[in-house]
Motif scaffolding. Structure first.
Motif, PDB file in Angstrom:
ATOM      1  N   ILE A  15       1.968   3.782  -3.854  1.00 33.82           N
ATOM      2  CA  ILE A  15       2.718   3.296  -5.009  1.00 33.82           C
ATOM      3  C   ILE A  15       2.022   3.795  -6.273  1.00 33.82           C
ATOM      4  O   ILE A  15       0.803   3.643  -6.414  1.00 33.82           O
ATOM      5  CB  ILE A  15       2.809   1.760  -5.031  1.00 33.82           C
ATOM      6  N   GLU A  16       2.798   4.371  -7.189  1.00 29.61           N
ATOM      7  CA  GLU A  16       2.253   4.862  -8.450  1.00 29.61           C
ATOM      8  C   GLU A  16       2.956   4.177  -9.612  1.00 29.61           C
ATOM      9  O   GLU A  16       4.152   3.856  -9.521  1.00 29.61           O
ATOM     10  CB  GLU A  16       2.452   6.383  -8.568  1.00 29.61           C
ATOM     11  N   ASP A  17       2.238   3.932 -10.696  1.00 32.13           N
ATOM     12  CA  ASP A  17       2.900   3.453 -11.909  1.00 32.13           C
ATOM     13  C   ASP A  17       2.740   4.481 -13.020  1.00 32.13           C
ATOM     14  O   ASP A  17       2.015   5.470 -12.880  1.00 32.13           O
ATOM     15  CB  ASP A  17       2.382   2.073 -12.322  1.00 32.13           C
ATOM     16  N   ASP A  18       3.451   4.256 -14.115  1.00 29.61           N
ATOM     17  CA  ASP A  18       3.431   5.232 -15.206  1.00 29.61           C
ATOM     18  C   ASP A  18       2.187   5.122 -16.081  1.00 29.61           C
ATOM     19  O   ASP A  18       2.068   5.827 -17.088  1.00 29.61           O
ATOM     20  CB  ASP A  18       4.690   5.089 -16.066  1.00 29.61           C
ATOM     21  N   LYS A  19       1.257   4.233 -15.676  1.00 29.72           N
ATOM     22  CA  LYS A  19      -0.019   4.119 -16.391  1.00 29.72           C
ATOM     23  C   LYS A  19      -1.131   4.892 -15.677  1.00 29.72           C
ATOM     24  O   LYS A  19      -2.282   4.851 -16.088  1.00 29.72           O
ATOM     25  CB  LYS A  19      -0.423   2.639 -16.504  1.00 29.72           C
ATOM     26  N   GLY A  20      -0.786   5.546 -14.558  1.00 25.19           N
ATOM     27  CA  GLY A  20      -1.765   6.344 -13.827  1.00 25.19           C
ATOM     28  C   GLY A  20      -2.420   5.642 -12.663  1.00 25.19           C
ATOM     29  O   GLY A  20      -3.319   6.210 -12.027  1.00 25.19           O
ATOM     30  N   ASN A  21      -2.001   4.414 -12.316  1.00 27.79           N
ATOM     31  CA  ASN A  21      -2.576   3.677 -11.179  1.00 27.79           C
ATOM     32  C   ASN A  21      -1.875   4.068  -9.881  1.00 27.79           C
ATOM     33  O   ASN A  21      -0.648   4.221  -9.845  1.00 27.79           O
ATOM     34  CB  ASN A  21      -2.437   2.170 -11.400  1.00 27.79           C
ATOM     35  N   THR A  22      -2.664   4.192  -8.817  1.00 33.16           N
ATOM     36  CA  THR A  22      -2.131   4.528  -7.496  1.00 33.16           C
ATOM     37  C   THR A  22      -2.690   3.563  -6.460  1.00 33.16           C
ATOM     38  O   THR A  22      -3.893   3.307  -6.432  1.00 33.16           O
ATOM     39  CB  THR A  22      -2.494   5.963  -7.089  1.00 33.16           C
ATOM     40  N   THR A  23      -1.807   3.028  -5.616  1.00 39.13           N
ATOM     41  CA  THR A  23      -2.222   2.118  -4.545  1.00 39.13           C
ATOM     42  C   THR A  23      -1.783   2.705  -3.212  1.00 39.13           C
ATOM     43  O   THR A  23      -0.589   2.935  -2.983  1.00 39.13           O
ATOM     44  CB  THR A  23      -1.592   0.720  -4.714  1.00 39.13           C
ATOM     45  N   LEU A  24      -2.746   2.956  -2.319  1.00 39.06           N
ATOM     46  CA  LEU A  24      -2.457   3.539  -1.015  1.00 39.06           C
ATOM     47  C   LEU A  24      -2.016   2.440  -0.038  1.00 39.06           C
ATOM     48  O   LEU A  24      -2.612   1.360   0.006  1.00 39.06           O
ATOM     49  CB  LEU A  24      -3.694   4.248  -0.475  1.00 39.06           C
ATOM     50  N   LEU A  25      -0.982   2.725   0.738  1.00 42.95           N
ATOM     51  CA  LEU A  25      -0.480   1.782   1.735  1.00 42.95           C
ATOM     52  C   LEU A  25      -1.001   2.152   3.115  1.00 42.95           C
ATOM     53  O   LEU A  25      -1.298   3.314   3.391  1.00 42.95           O
ATOM     54  CB  LEU A  25       1.049   1.769   1.738  1.00 42.95           C
ATOM     55  N   THR A  26      -1.107   1.150   3.978  1.00 44.47           N
ATOM     56  CA  THR A  26      -1.615   1.348   5.338  1.00 44.47           C
ATOM     57  C   THR A  26      -0.469   1.230   6.342  1.00 44.47           C
ATOM     58  O   THR A  26       0.289   0.254   6.308  1.00 44.47           O
ATOM     59  CB  THR A  26      -2.699   0.309   5.671  1.00 44.47           C
ATOM     60  N   GLY A  27      -0.364   2.208   7.252  1.00 38.66           N
ATOM     61  CA  GLY A  27       0.708   2.202   8.232  1.00 38.66           C
ATOM     62  C   GLY A  27       0.297   1.623   9.567  1.00 38.66           C
ATOM     63  O   GLY A  27      -0.890   1.563   9.903  1.00 38.66           O
ATOM     64  N   ASP A  28       1.296   1.176  10.338  1.00 36.63           N
ATOM     65  CA  ASP A  28       1.037   0.683  11.691  1.00 36.63           C
ATOM     66  C   ASP A  28       1.869   1.507  12.671  1.00 36.63           C
ATOM     67  O   ASP A  28       2.467   2.521  12.313  1.00 36.63           O
ATOM     68  CB  ASP A  28       1.330  -0.819  11.808  1.00 36.63           C
TER      69      ASP A  28
END
Length: 396
Positions: A91-104
């Protein structure tokens, strides 16, 4: 002489003869037309193209995100869509933050700790195992009003579960629901023994396989709009119908419903998808076509990508329904159809396998145990039907 007699009859009863001719003609035409009717499946229904399917949502209530990835199957197929595994989702926002998701191993990718800001825009980025990259448009997060009522009502042939909600501000208008349903059930027979070292011993209580709970997640599309109404109210929207005689109603049933408010664009997507996938069947039904979402292949804009990425707050509510609450005409009890029990003498027990059968009792002759009573595993092990013997924490 016969010819003269025939002409005389026709002359005396001309209307009856004409009626006979027309009737015969109608029967012949009807038979021919009926014989020529064959089911028609549009080519898109039989298509075997495997497109990426994405269902993603940011829950701004707790800063989490859930993305489900799978591959499409033809509309005529009854197979479960295969999960898309080993992808990278973030997930990315327009402020430059990125959050990685974990798959199963089910194609579900989740993550938390997403920085939520009402003024930020968010998007989804996916890279599949074959190095194709997909990106969503930026989205805004939408607030969802509370659920007013989640309830059930008896119907003619089962139970209808409905939801009601409203938004006094009139800012919601477009809604989508999904749910988890859990029900308690039992096997037909209680297995009182287990195999151990080629013999049978009494089954310990903590290893009983008679009572189970099964949980499934909805796959149908549940949406509604109040856009054409003066007030933003959804009243008694049907979520699902449980037919009489369903295993779900034998003992106790529970539903956890999730409600989301959608943007107009997201609602239009789900509405079009609903028409495309759930209304097929006749020549005058909506025919399958491309349903455009807000996700695309960064290197190939012409590649069809199925799915939508959206976000906002999520409202949820759980309810329980016991079989004791049902009217008599809707109550059913588990039958024993197809479940036979056989007596097996001691000398023959070695021929039975715990993979296929369960011992449900002792066979005695006076005070002497001469064997055991066996039934098929599907009749004495509730787990065969997809459940687990672990009682859910929320169960009442």
């Amino acid at each position: 002489m016969k010819s003269t007699l025939t002409l005389s009859i026709h002359h005396i009863y001309p209307n009856r003869y004409i009626l006979y001719q027309y009737t015969l003609l109608i029967i012949i035409c009807t038979t021919l037309l009926t014989a020529c009717v064959e089911p028609y499946a549009p080519p898109a229904i039989e298509s075997t193209n495997s497109y990426l399917v994405i269902d993603g949502y940011i829950n701004s209530s707790d800063g989490s995100a859930t993305v489900k990835l799978s591959r499409s199957v033809s509309l005529s197929s009854t197979d479960t869509p295969p999960a898309e595994l080993n992808a990278t989702a973030s997930i990315e926002d327009d402020k430059g933050n990125t959050t990685l998701l974990t798959g199963d191993n089910t194609g579900k990718y989740t993550g938390g700790g997403i920085p939520i800001n009402s003024t930020s825009l968010y998007r989804l980025r996916i890279k599949t195992s074959n190095n194709k990259e997909y990106l969503s448009d930026y989205i805004t997060l939408k607030d969802t009003p509370p659920i007013d009522e989640l309830t059930w009502a008896p119907g003619k042939d089962g139970v209808n579960i409905t939801v009601s909600t409203h938004d006094d501000s009139g800012n919601s208008r477009y809604y989508r629901w999904d749910y988890d349903e859990t029900w308690e059930y039992t096997a037909v027979y209680l297995s009182g023994f287990i195999f151990k070292n080629d013999s049978l011993i009494p089954r310990p209580y903590d290893q009983y396989i008679y009572r189970c709970w099964r949980t499934t997640t909805s796959h149908d599309i549940n949406i509604a709009s109040s856009d054409q109404l003066a007030q933003d109210i959804i009243d008694d929207k049907l979520i699902t119908h449980i037919p009489v005689g369903s295993q779900k109603l034998f003992i106790k049933y529970s539903m956890l419903l999730r409600q989301r408010a959608l943007t107009r664009e997201a609602y239009n997507y789900w509405e079009q998808l609903e028409k495309t996938t759930e209304s097929l069947g006749g020549l005058f039904d909506p025919q399958p076509g491309k349903v455009a979402g807000n996700i695309y292949n960064t290197a190939d804009l012409d590649e069809p990508v199925l799915g939508y990425f959206s976000g906002g707050t999520v409202q949820s509510q759980r309810f329980f329904l016991s079989s004791n609450d049902l009217p008599n005409e809707l109550r059913r009890f588990q039958g024993m159809e197809g479940c036979m029990a056989d007596t097996v003498l001691m000398k023959d027990i070695k021929n039975y396998s715990p993979l296929y059968s369960e011992a449900i009792g002792e066979a005695t002759q006076g005070p002497v145990v001469i064997g055991y009573i066996f039934t098929s595993k599907s009749c004495a092990d509730c787990r065969v039907q997809g459940g687990t013997t672990t009682k859910p924490d929320f169960w009442q």
